[in-house]
Design a protein around this motif. Sequence first.
Motif, PDB file in Angstrom:
ATOM      1  N   LEU A  43       0.848  -1.207   0.000  1.00 43.75           N
ATOM      2  CA  LEU A  43       0.000   0.000   0.000  1.00 43.75           C
ATOM      3  C   LEU A  43       0.878   1.249   0.000  1.00 43.75           C
ATOM      4  N   SER A  44       1.881   1.291   0.877  1.00 46.33           N
ATOM      5  CA  SER A  44       2.763   2.462   0.972  1.00 46.33           C
ATOM      6  C   SER A  44       3.459   2.708  -0.357  1.00 46.33           C
ATOM      7  N   SER A  45       3.917   1.627  -0.971  1.00 43.13           N
ATOM      8  CA  SER A  45       4.633   1.751  -2.237  1.00 43.13           C
ATOM      9  C   SER A  45       3.693   2.294  -3.323  1.00 43.13           C
ATOM     10  N   TYR A  46       2.466   1.797  -3.333  1.00 40.37           N
ATOM     11  CA  TYR A  46       1.490   2.267  -4.331  1.00 40.37           C
ATOM     12  C   TYR A  46       1.193   3.757  -4.146  1.00 40.37           C
ATOM     13  N   LEU A  47       0.925   4.159  -2.913  1.00 43.76           N
ATOM     14  CA  LEU A  47       0.605   5.568  -2.639  1.00 43.76           C
ATOM     15  C   LEU A  47       1.786   6.469  -3.023  1.00 43.76           C
ATOM     16  N   GLN A  48       2.992   5.983  -2.737  1.00 42.97           N
ATOM     17  CA  GLN A  48       4.175   6.778  -3.040  1.00 42.97           C
ATOM     18  C   GLN A  48       4.369   6.912  -4.560  1.00 42.97           C
ATOM     19  N   THR A  49       4.014   5.859  -5.288  1.00 46.60           N
ATOM     20  CA  THR A  49       4.122   5.915  -6.756  1.00 46.60           C
ATOM     21  C   THR A  49       3.180   6.976  -7.323  1.00 46.60           C
ATOM     22  N   VAL A  50       1.953   7.012  -6.791  1.00 44.41           N
ATOM     23  CA  VAL A  50       0.989   8.023  -7.256  1.00 44.41           C
ATOM     24  C   VAL A  50       1.511   9.419  -6.887  1.00 44.41           C
ATOM     25  N   ALA A  51       2.027   9.559  -5.661  1.00 44.34           N
ATOM     26  CA  ALA A  51       2.537  10.856  -5.213  1.00 44.34           C
ATOM     27  C   ALA A  51       3.687  11.326  -6.093  1.00 44.34           C
ATOM     28  N   GLU A  52       4.584  10.418  -6.456  1.00 49.52           N
ATOM     29  CA  GLU A  52       5.744  10.804  -7.286  1.00 49.52           C
ATOM     30  C   GLU A  52       5.298  11.239  -8.682  1.00 49.52           C
ATOM     31  N   ARG A  53       4.315  10.530  -9.205  1.00 44.42           N
ATOM     32  CA  ARG A  53       3.800  10.905 -10.540  1.00 44.42           C
ATOM     33  C   ARG A  53       3.221  12.328 -10.507  1.00 44.42           C
ATOM     34  N   LEU A  54       2.539  12.649  -9.434  1.00 43.08           N
ATOM     35  CA  LEU A  54       1.964  13.988  -9.308  1.00 43.08           C
ATOM     36  C   LEU A  54       3.066  15.027  -9.043  1.00 43.08           C
ATOM     37  N   TRP A  55       4.011  14.652  -8.184  1.00 45.56           N
ATOM     38  CA  TRP A  55       5.039  15.615  -7.745  1.00 45.56           C
ATOM     39  C   TRP A  55       5.939  16.057  -8.894  1.00 45.56           C
ATOM     40  N   GLU A  56       6.048  15.193  -9.922  1.00 45.01           N
ATOM     41  CA  GLU A  56       6.849  15.575 -11.098  1.00 45.01           C
ATOM     42  C   GLU A  56       6.279  16.820 -11.769  1.00 45.01           C
ATOM     43  N   GLN A  57       5.010  17.085 -11.502  1.00 45.78           N
ATOM     44  CA  GLN A  57       4.360  18.241 -12.135  1.00 45.78           C
ATOM     45  C   GLN A  57       4.482  19.507 -11.295  1.00 45.78           C
ATOM     46  N   VAL A  58       5.087  19.394 -10.117  1.00 46.39           N
ATOM     47  CA  VAL A  58       5.152  20.549  -9.198  1.00 46.39           C
ATOM     48  C   VAL A  58       6.521  21.225  -9.331  1.00 46.39           C
ATOM     49  N   PRO A  59       6.526  22.514  -9.696  1.00 48.11           N
ATOM     50  CA  PRO A  59       7.803  23.215  -9.893  1.00 48.11           C
ATOM     51  C   PRO A  59       8.426  23.608  -8.547  1.00 48.11           C
ATOM     52  N   THR A  60       9.141  22.713  -7.939  1.00 46.35           N
ATOM     53  CA  THR A  60       9.694  22.995  -6.614  1.00 46.35           C
ATOM     54  C   THR A  60      10.948  22.168  -6.376  1.00 46.35           C
ATOM     55  N   GLU A  61      11.747  22.651  -5.437  1.00 44.91           N
ATOM     56  CA  GLU A  61      12.912  21.854  -5.043  1.00 44.91           C
ATOM     57  C   GLU A  61      12.651  21.118  -3.733  1.00 44.91           C
ATOM     58  N   LEU A  62      11.453  21.314  -3.193  1.00 45.44           N
ATOM     59  CA  LEU A  62      11.106  20.573  -1.976  1.00 45.44           C
ATOM     60  C   LEU A  62      11.102  19.083  -2.289  1.00 45.44           C
ATOM     61  N   SER A  63      11.406  18.296  -1.279  1.00 43.65           N
ATOM     62  CA  SER A  63      11.463  16.861  -1.533  1.00 43.65           C
ATOM     63  C   SER A  63      10.061  16.281  -1.697  1.00 43.65           C
ATOM     64  N   THR A  64       9.969  15.164  -2.371  1.00 45.21           N
ATOM     65  CA  THR A  64       8.671  14.514  -2.621  1.00 45.21           C
ATOM     66  C   THR A  64       7.992  14.220  -1.290  1.00 45.21           C
ATOM     67  N   PRO A  65       6.712  14.528  -1.179  1.00 43.64           N
ATOM     68  CA  PRO A  65       6.027  14.226   0.088  1.00 43.64           C
ATOM     69  C   PRO A  65       5.994  12.722   0.364  1.00 43.64           C
ATOM     70  N   THR A  66       5.962  12.385   1.623  1.00 44.09           N
ATOM     71  CA  THR A  66       5.827  10.985   2.034  1.00 44.09           C
ATOM     72  C   THR A  66       4.379  10.766   2.441  1.00 44.09           C
TER      73      THR A  66
END
Lengths: 191, 369
Positions: free
Chosen positions: B58-81
């Motif tokens: 479950l954690s891995s799946y949620l993180q995959t969705v988050a990373e796909r979205l985060w690629e669209q965010v113009p920021t240097e902040l780290s990917t949310p957990t």
Amino acid sequence: MPGLNLNRPVIVAWAAATLMLAACAGPWNTAPVQLSEHQWSITSPEGWMHLSTQESDMLSKDGPYLEYILIQSRPLAQGFRFTRQKLKPDMLPHEAAQLITDNMRSDPMIRQWRLLASEPATVGGQAGFRLTYSYQDPHGVPTKTIYYGVIVSNRFFNLRYTAAQRYYFDKELPAFNQVFDSLKFVVDLNT
Amino acid sequence: MTPQRCMLAGMILLMAWVVPIVAANAATPDQTTRLWRLAAQEQAALEQRGVVLYEASLSSYLQTVAERLWEQVPTELSTPTIKVVIDSRMQAYAYPNGYCFVSTGILNRIENEDQLAMILAHEMVHYFRQHTAALYDHFQMTSHGTGLPYADQGQAVGGAAMKSKIDAAEHQADDEGLAILKAAGYCETEVLSLMSNLLNSLHDQKASEAVGRLEDRIETMKARIGRTSHRVPCASATAGNPVFFFNRIAPALVANAQAAVTCGDWNQADQSISKFLALKPDDARAHYLKGEILRRRNDGGGNNQCIGSYLKALKIDPEFPSAHRALGELHFKAGRFQTAKPYFEAFLSLAPQDNASEFIKGYLLQCRD
């Protein structure tokens, strides 16, 4: 110095409790030797204070932030704060104990709640349960409770002792045990 | 809980997806450090309560969705957990240090990955825009300026100025979250279905204040989606395949059923476990939970059905102790002591350290008498 070996946190806590009791001087009275309501009676520990409310009776020696004994008899139909489960007359003692622990587990604000023991107990001659649990109070003080409960007819009776784990819990535990041993249901709750 | 942690918890919950905060003024570096420390303490408290769900798939799946979205965010902040909290209430919230929590209760109401993506995108905007830090800053200025003692600060949180900042933040999170969602190739139309589901759940919970706020956001969202002239084709792996999504969030469904049983929300418990059983009909624990729901909700005639669920659990796993105990209890209460006895004996042999074991020993003695 003998007799004055309270450490600083204890002194501060004692002072706070004294102020608290003073602030609540109105409803707090010296506990009567024999404390009784419609259905139950207990013998109060000597020198303790008593606060009576519509829902329960509370006894405390050093102030309720440090230790208290709470006695409550409530209708089974009365809801709980954090769970919508309801007590029922045909529940086995451990089913009632489970509901009480579920209610505590569902409290979103409770800190470090831990069930230490869940055991059968005879409460005022009736088959009930005894829970022992610990948690942090809203001020972060490690606190421990012994909770006796029993369903009798259409009411749920509970008697609990809660105290700061450090110093106070063990200190007043004998007093609580005496209160528990003195518990009598003064009318037949089955009628 | 310290007053500061209490305040942080209050602000985070105000930022929640359903029951919603604040743009503009960023907090000073000192305040930010303090805020991050408080956030870490809050998260540690959640861990200590044992309500964070650790399930690798479950954690891995949620993180995959988050990373796909985060690629669209113009920021240097780290990917949310992304973490899951076992709570049958509908909640999603972002801490300023980049930890986002979604409750099992909200996962239970989501129908596909696109809807999940909107929840996460919304929370990411709160993190990316540091809304909590801005609200914290505003809150500090308000309370210092008015000289309010801490006990009165709750009123300040609920004040009109604060409410307007909260609303502005929610609208920004909806607006920018939708843009992130679309850019990542998810279906924007699923957002309206999601909000409609959440609204129905709030109606069921009689949460009238939250209903009003969500209705306002739905209207705004309808207008945003309606005026979009170029629809991006849906590219999510779950489009048209909800089974894929439900299989991934299945651990949250069973955890939610257990949480809902604990707080006596029988309808939600039943909904979660039924969804789970439709995916995994050979899970002994799920059949046991189904039996518990039927037995404990006491809606009449439940006993026979619950016996069937317990027996299914034992057919799948003959060594599942709780089902033995439950069957023993049912027969014991009905006075069928000899039928109860083997179930109690099996329970004690399989789970001698269980919290109920001392009670069961007592009942067993009565069976022998």
